[in-house]
Scaffold this motif. Structure first.
Motif, PDB file in Angstrom:
ATOM      1  N   VAL A  15       0.848  -1.182   0.000  1.00  0.00           N
ATOM      2  CA  VAL A  15       0.000   0.000   0.000  1.00  0.00           C
ATOM      3  C   VAL A  15       0.888   1.238   0.000  1.00  0.00           C
ATOM      4  O   VAL A  15       1.727   1.404   0.896  1.00  0.00           O
ATOM      5  N   THR A  16       0.726   2.097  -1.016  1.00  0.00           N
ATOM      6  CA  THR A  16       1.484   3.346  -1.035  1.00  0.00           C
ATOM      7  C   THR A  16       1.014   4.216   0.127  1.00  0.00           C
ATOM      8  O   THR A  16      -0.085   4.030   0.637  1.00  0.00           O
ATOM      9  N   HIS A  17       1.860   5.140   0.546  1.00  0.00           N
ATOM     10  CA  HIS A  17       1.544   5.916   1.747  1.00  0.00           C
ATOM     11  C   HIS A  17       2.199   7.290   1.712  1.00  0.00           C
ATOM     12  O   HIS A  17       3.116   7.525   0.941  1.00  0.00           O
ATOM     13  N   ASP A  18       1.711   8.153   2.552  1.00  0.00           N
ATOM     14  CA  ASP A  18       2.328   9.456   2.774  1.00  0.00           C
ATOM     15  C   ASP A  18       2.918   9.398   4.177  1.00  0.00           C
ATOM     16  O   ASP A  18       2.175   9.375   5.159  1.00  0.00           O
ATOM     17  N   PRO A  19       4.251   9.352   4.303  1.00  0.00           N
ATOM     18  CA  PRO A  19       4.871   9.259   5.633  1.00  0.00           C
ATOM     19  C   PRO A  19       4.477  10.391   6.578  1.00  0.00           C
ATOM     20  O   PRO A  19       4.504  10.232   7.785  1.00  0.00           O
ATOM     21  N   GLY A  27      -3.293   8.537   0.959  1.00  0.00           N
ATOM     22  CA  GLY A  27      -2.244   9.544   0.860  1.00  0.00           C
ATOM     23  C   GLY A  27      -1.116   9.233  -0.086  1.00  0.00           C
ATOM     24  O   GLY A  27      -0.364  10.114  -0.473  1.00  0.00           O
ATOM     25  N   GLY A  28      -0.964   7.970  -0.482  1.00  0.00           N
ATOM     26  CA  GLY A  28       0.167   7.587  -1.311  1.00  0.00           C
ATOM     27  C   GLY A  28       0.039   7.892  -2.774  1.00  0.00           C
ATOM     28  O   GLY A  28       1.027   7.955  -3.479  1.00  0.00           O
ATOM     29  N   GLY A  29      -1.151   8.087  -3.272  1.00  0.00           N
ATOM     30  CA  GLY A  29      -1.327   8.373  -4.686  1.00  0.00           C
ATOM     31  C   GLY A  29      -1.585   7.123  -5.507  1.00  0.00           C
ATOM     32  O   GLY A  29      -1.441   6.002  -5.038  1.00  0.00           O
ATOM     33  N   LEU A  42      14.331  -5.708  -7.283  1.00  0.00           N
ATOM     34  CA  LEU A  42      13.574  -4.582  -6.728  1.00  0.00           C
ATOM     35  C   LEU A  42      12.406  -4.274  -7.660  1.00  0.00           C
ATOM     36  O   LEU A  42      12.569  -4.253  -8.881  1.00  0.00           O
ATOM     37  N   VAL A  43      11.248  -4.034  -7.096  1.00  0.00           N
ATOM     38  CA  VAL A  43      10.073  -3.622  -7.845  1.00  0.00           C
ATOM     39  C   VAL A  43       9.944  -2.119  -7.634  1.00  0.00           C
ATOM     40  O   VAL A  43       9.734  -1.671  -6.506  1.00  0.00           O
ATOM     41  N   ILE A  44      10.119  -1.345  -8.709  1.00  0.00           N
ATOM     42  CA  ILE A  44      10.131   0.113  -8.600  1.00  0.00           C
ATOM     43  C   ILE A  44       8.952   0.672  -9.391  1.00  0.00           C
ATOM     44  O   ILE A  44       8.687   0.251 -10.513  1.00  0.00           O
ATOM     45  N   PHE A  45       8.241   1.607  -8.771  1.00  0.00           N
ATOM     46  CA  PHE A  45       7.090   2.224  -9.419  1.00  0.00           C
ATOM     47  C   PHE A  45       6.899   3.628  -8.883  1.00  0.00           C
ATOM     48  O   PHE A  45       7.437   3.990  -7.845  1.00  0.00           O
ATOM     49  N   GLY A  46       6.133   4.424  -9.611  1.00  0.00           N
ATOM     50  CA  GLY A  46       5.848   5.792  -9.200  1.00  0.00           C
ATOM     51  C   GLY A  46       4.377   5.975  -8.906  1.00  0.00           C
ATOM     52  O   GLY A  46       3.530   5.212  -9.381  1.00  0.00           O
ATOM     53  N   GLY A  73       9.803  -9.539  -1.385  1.00  0.00           N
ATOM     54  CA  GLY A  73       8.844  -9.940  -0.367  1.00  0.00           C
ATOM     55  C   GLY A  73       7.755  -8.911  -0.108  1.00  0.00           C
ATOM     56  O   GLY A  73       6.899  -9.104   0.748  1.00  0.00           O
ATOM     57  N   GLY A  74       7.805  -7.788  -0.839  1.00  0.00           N
ATOM     58  CA  GLY A  74       6.783  -6.766  -0.681  1.00  0.00           C
ATOM     59  C   GLY A  74       7.081  -5.733   0.390  1.00  0.00           C
ATOM     60  O   GLY A  74       6.204  -4.959   0.774  1.00  0.00           O
ATOM     61  N   LYS A  75       8.313  -5.688   0.875  1.00  0.00           N
ATOM     62  CA  LYS A  75       8.702  -4.714   1.913  1.00  0.00           C
ATOM     63  C   LYS A  75       9.366  -3.498   1.282  1.00  0.00           C
ATOM     64  O   LYS A  75      10.169  -3.620   0.352  1.00  0.00           O
ATOM     65  N   LEU A  76       9.031  -2.319   1.807  1.00  0.00           N
ATOM     66  CA  LEU A  76       9.611  -1.074   1.313  1.00  0.00           C
ATOM     67  C   LEU A  76      11.121  -1.056   1.527  1.00  0.00           C
ATOM     68  O   LEU A  76      11.603  -1.300   2.633  1.00  0.00           O
ATOM     69  N   VAL A  77      11.873  -0.761   0.468  1.00  0.00           N
ATOM     70  CA  VAL A  77      13.324  -0.589   0.546  1.00  0.00           C
ATOM     71  C   VAL A  77      13.630   0.902   0.630  1.00  0.00           C
ATOM     72  O   VAL A  77      14.413   1.327   1.456  1.00  0.00           O
ATOM     73  N   TRP A  78      13.018   1.691  -0.248  1.00  0.00           N
ATOM     74  CA  TRP A  78      13.140   3.143  -0.178  1.00  0.00           C
ATOM     75  C   TRP A  78      11.963   3.810  -0.863  1.00  0.00           C
ATOM     76  O   TRP A  78      11.240   3.195  -1.622  1.00  0.00           O
ATOM     77  N   ARG A  79      11.802   5.088  -0.535  1.00  0.00           N
ATOM     78  CA  ARG A  79      10.787   5.947  -1.138  1.00  0.00           C
ATOM     79  C   ARG A  79      11.460   7.274  -1.413  1.00  0.00           C
ATOM     80  O   ARG A  79      12.218   7.779  -0.578  1.00  0.00           O
ATOM     81  N   TYR A  80      11.228   7.857  -2.602  1.00  0.00           N
ATOM     82  CA  TYR A  80      11.759   9.172  -2.897  1.00  0.00           C
ATOM     83  C   TYR A  80      10.627  10.088  -3.333  1.00  0.00           C
ATOM     84  O   TYR A  80       9.887   9.728  -4.251  1.00  0.00           O
ATOM     85  N   PRO A  81      10.497  11.203  -2.664  1.00  0.00           N
ATOM     86  CA  PRO A  81      11.258  11.650  -1.509  1.00  0.00           C
ATOM     87  C   PRO A  81      10.863  10.848  -0.264  1.00  0.00           C
ATOM     88  O   PRO A  81       9.757  10.314  -0.201  1.00  0.00           O
TER      89      PRO A  81
END
Length: 135
Positions: A15-19, A27-29, A42-46, A73-81
């Motif tokens: 689930v995308t999110h707004d930290p 909130g994630g869009g 890595l699964v990368i998306f915008g 495994g579906g775990k967040l590695v990073w988010r930019y920003p």
């Protein structure tokens, strides 16, 4: 979602999110296009900010424009920003450099706050490992 191609069952979902507003489920869009999968898995998306039309105006919150990298495994590695949102919406799925070290994402109009003097290039360039900006 990650789907088992043999069984057609959900393996995991992200689930995308707004930290800044973790209590806002929208909130994630919305995800832009399809995901990019790197050689390392890595699964990368915008995501792109879209208004929540079913909410009354006093309850509508802004969503975020961001890039995400999720592991196999579906775990967040990073988010930019890491927090907040890009100044302008992403308009296409991300692409990866030939050596796999960078992810490129196109925005509708580059926000000067993202890369300063490189604003005319109209893309965001992130390191695939850490998600840090490369201008």
């Amino acid at each position: 979602y990650a789907i088992d191609p043999q069984k057609g069952k959900v393996v995991w979902k992200f689930v995308t999110h707004d930290p800044v507003r973790p209590d806002d489920p929208e909130g994630g869009g919305a995800i832009v296009g399809g995901p990019l999968v790197t050689g390392e898995g890595l699964v990368i998306f915008g995501t792109v900010a879209t208004p929540a039309k079913h909410r009354p105006p006093e309850q509508v919150r802004a969503q975020t424009n961001a890039l995400y990298a999720v592991n196999r495994g579906g775990k967040l590695v990073w988010r930019y920003p890491p927090t907040g949102t890009l100044g302008n919406p992403l308009v296409a799925p991300p692409a990866v450099s030939p050596d796999g070290s960078r992810v490129y994402a196109i925005t509708a109009l580059m926000d000067e706050r993202e890369c300063g003097r490189h604003a005319a290039t109209r893309y965001v360039r992130c390191d695939t490992i850490a998600g840090s900006i490369r201008c």
